[in-house]
Design an enzyme around this catalytic site. Structure first.
Site, PDB file in Angstrom:
ATOM      1  N   ASP A   1       0.835  -1.201   0.000  1.00  0.00           N
ATOM      2  CA  ASP A   1       0.000   0.000   0.000  1.00  0.00           C
ATOM      3  C   ASP A   1       0.873   1.256   0.000  1.00  0.00           C
ATOM      4  O   ASP A   1       2.023   1.230   0.431  1.00  0.00           O
ATOM      5  CB  ASP A   1      -0.883   0.053   1.257  1.00  0.00           C
ATOM      6  CG  ASP A   1      -1.807  -1.141   1.345  1.00  0.00           C
ATOM      7  OD1 ASP A   1      -2.119  -1.734   0.308  1.00  0.00           O
ATOM      8  OD2 ASP A   1      -2.200  -1.477   2.487  1.00  0.00           O
TER       9      ASP A   1
HETATM   10  N1  URA Z   1      -1.305  -6.048   3.698  1.00  0.00           N
HETATM   11  C1  URA Z   1      -1.757  -4.778   3.752  1.00  0.00           C
HETATM   12  O1  URA Z   1      -2.780  -4.523   4.366  1.00  0.00           O
HETATM   13  N2  URA Z   1      -1.070  -3.824   3.140  1.00  0.00           N
HETATM   14  C2  URA Z   1       0.086  -4.038   2.483  1.00  0.00           C
HETATM   15  O2  URA Z   1       0.679  -3.099   1.954  1.00  0.00           O
HETATM   16  C3  URA Z   1       0.550  -5.358   2.441  1.00  0.00           C
HETATM   17  C4  URA Z   1      -0.157  -6.354   3.044  1.00  0.00           C
END
Ligand code: URA
Length: 253
Positions: free
Chosen positions: A116
């Site tokens: 993310d």
């Molecule tokens: N899980 C998440 O919630 N975000 C990420 O960036 C990776 C795994």
């Protein structure tokens, strides 16, 4: 990172079907059929034998008379992704992307999966589509380890739910490992190991058990750990690391 430029020297001899597949012409199987069908020439001579070997950047290979560009060198990189960076090649909204952290002169590489915008940590980038596909395939269950700072301190019953499966809007999560690394007054540091990779999965799982994520970082991907790679830094994987990654996805097959 050390000089990314590699001289375009002759490669190792390899079977024609592998060469064609690496060049993006067709799968290995379909490339063998191209050879068997007399559609491939090497240095001006049509070949019919799928065992024929060619030397990249020395031998001239043509399919139906059209020159095949030699495949790009395979690159395998690890980036410690900072916060506030998109895991995409470009962003229509002009936000920074992981591409800005890569040295110039590399062949085009692609992120293996996503982190993310606000997640930090270990991101693999490669132009080896075959390995990327293996690593991301849900059936191969490659473990990914995350450290999260969460709101509140998860109880043993919350950890049990994380381990056994949490019902999210896209279904029940598969078994995971979960433990509290550190308990503070209003927050806790949690380590979660997942063998699947759904969108925002860690955030959704922790929210579902009542402990929303405040900060999230991936510290390991299969056999590889971030180690002391600074945020924003990138390094090449060494061949033993690439092999270990491949083995983690194929079970050594
Ligand atoms: N899980 C998440 O919630 N975000 C990420 O960036 C990776 C795994």
């Amino acid at each position: 990172m050390a000089d990314p430029q590699k001289p375009s020297e002759a490669g190792e001899p390899e079977r024609i079907a592998k060469y064609l597949a690496r060049s993006g012409i067709a799968s290995r199987r379909a490339s063998e059929e191209l050879v068997a069908g007399g559609r491939v020439s090497v240095n001006g001579t049509v070949i019919h034998e799928p065992g024929t070997k060619v030397v990249p950047r020395v031998d001239e290979v043509r399919v139906d008379g059209l020159l095949v560009e030699p495949p790009a060198e395979l690159e395998y990189l690890m980036l410690n992704k900072p916060m506030g960076v998109m895991t995409t090649l470009d962003d229509p909204q002009g936000r920074p992307t992981v591409m800005r952290f890569l040295p110039s002169g590399l062949p085009r590489v692609f992120p293996v999966g996503r982190l993310d915008y606000t997640t930090t940590g270990l991101l693999l980038l490669t132009n080896d589509g075959e390995l990327a596909h293996l690593l991301m395939h849900p059936r191969h269950h490659v473990p990914k380890v995350y450290h999260a700072v969460v709101d509140g301190v998860p109880a043993e019953s919350d950890l049990r739910r994380l381990r056994e499966g949490v019902l999210l809007d896209d279904g029940l999560t598969s078994p995971a490992e979960a433990r509290v690394l550190e308990r503070r007054e209003r927050t806790a540091a949690v380590q979660l190991t997942l063998r699947e990779g759904r969108k925002r999965q860690v955030r959704r799982m922790l929210s579902a058990v009542g402990h929303p994520v405040i900060a999230l970082s991936r510290i390991a991907y299969g056999p590889l750990t971030l180690g002391d790679l600074p945020e924003g830094a990138v390094r090449r994987l060494d061949p033993s690391e690439v092999e270990a990654l491949r083995a983690s996805a194929t079970g050594g097959r």
